[in-house]
Design an enzyme around this catalytic site. Structure first.
Site, PDB file in Angstrom:
ATOM      1  N   ASP A 233      17.801  79.572  49.758  1.00 58.98           N
ATOM      2  CA  ASP A 233      18.476  78.482  50.233  1.00 58.98           C
ATOM      3  C   ASP A 233      20.033  78.627  50.161  1.00 58.98           C
ATOM      4  O   ASP A 233      20.540  79.421  49.600  1.00 58.98           O
ATOM      5  CB  ASP A 233      18.063  77.400  49.007  1.00 58.98           C
ATOM      6  CG  ASP A 233      18.608  76.024  49.285  1.00 58.98           C
ATOM      7  OD1 ASP A 233      18.941  75.648  50.372  1.00 58.98           O
ATOM      8  OD2 ASP A 233      18.920  75.539  48.145  1.00 58.98           O
TER       9      ASP A 233
ATOM     10  N   ASP B  86      22.590  75.661  49.556  1.00 63.32           N
ATOM     11  CA  ASP B  86      23.204  74.748  48.704  1.00 63.32           C
ATOM     12  C   ASP B  86      22.879  74.869  47.009  1.00 63.32           C
ATOM     13  O   ASP B  86      21.685  74.700  47.215  1.00 63.32           O
ATOM     14  CB  ASP B  86      23.178  73.210  48.945  1.00 63.32           C
ATOM     15  CG  ASP B  86      24.001  72.717  50.368  1.00 63.32           C
ATOM     16  OD1 ASP B  86      24.811  73.744  50.708  1.00 63.32           O
ATOM     17  OD2 ASP B  86      23.299  71.947  50.820  1.00 63.32           O
TER      18      ASP B  86
END
Lengths: 173, 173
Positions: free
Chosen positions: A7, A9
């Site tokens: 991922d 963020d």
């Protein structure tokens, strides 16, 4: 090669730090990172919740995030050993699409566009491993799940925890 | 609910028609769609191959495509019966990211951002069915594969063929 899904963020990029910086710029108050612990994303700030929710819609919010410490070095090695994909739930914030792509090209220039996925729901991706800060992304994943520590997920203990990029390296390299 | 993955260019959107329109605007020659049959995408045009390759990098190329005939009506029904995802290999053309999102919001307004995936390689998505015009996208898919007819894929016979949206409706509705 095993497929590893990572991922952006609050995993590769310091999204929490960006919220703190934007809050300070707007309201003159530097919020302590630890004060955000155990609270949902954006909920640990003392006031102005409705304005905080607008930060991700502002120009440059995603483009100017800082890289998480050691993420570059570890990702470069992971890239050589895994079928590595970056999967980011970017579709909610239309402006973030081009900003996230530019950010990756600047900060992780060894990645190619073939390795990048911007989606709404991550239920559609599959792989052997997923590293994410959001429990709801991990819950429906078919492979082995790792939660990357962020203030808003400290109270979750359903997944193997990785506290930082050094721990990612220890587990995967 | 079974998961159905649908491609954009030359499935939902008339990408071939857009190439023909751009070619005509640039070179004053209206190329007949049938003359493109059995040739790789962009290769059936009589001349200027190097300029044709630039069309997808131009502003509005993806934003102004026409919808394929009946795609709206059939997709709306599919949306009610399937776990429907739009998966488009958009990452090669950075400008296309926001244009494709806006295009979907305009032409298929019943879809939500959670159903949209922009990627480089489609190997990372999984589902029960995939409808795509590109054999290389279908080849690595885990579920049942359907090739949507476009001039550049007429010579492929490895996958179940759907010639138009009426045939999609017959198969899936």
């Amino acid at each position: 090669m095993e497929r590893l899904i990572v991922d952006m963020d609050d995993v590769m990029a310091d999204a929490t730090g960006q919220f703190i910086d934007y809050y300070e710029r707007e309201f003159g108050i530097r919020v302590d990172r630890e004060s955000l612990n155990h609270q949902d994303e954006g909920h640990g700030f003392p006031d102005h919740q409705h304005i905080i929710k607008q930060f991700p819609h502002r120009p440059s919010f995603f483009r100017t995030m800082k890289r998480h410490e050691n993420s570059y070095e570890v990702m470069r090695e992971l890239n050589a050993r895994y079928d590595l994909f970056i999967v980011s739930a970017a579709m909610e914030f239309p402006r973030s699409l081009s900003e996230k792509l530019e950010w990756l090209q600047e900060h992780f220039s060894f990645l190619t566009w073939k390795q990048i996925v911007f989606c709404g729901s991550k239920t559609v991706v599959h792989g052997d491993y997923m590293i994410d800060d959001m429990p709801y992304n991990l819950e429906k994943f078919n492979g082995e799940k790792f939660i990357f520590t962020a203030p808003h997920n400290l109270h979750h203990n359903h997944f193997t925890r990785l506290n930082n990029w050094n721990e990612v390296a220890v587990r995967f390299l």
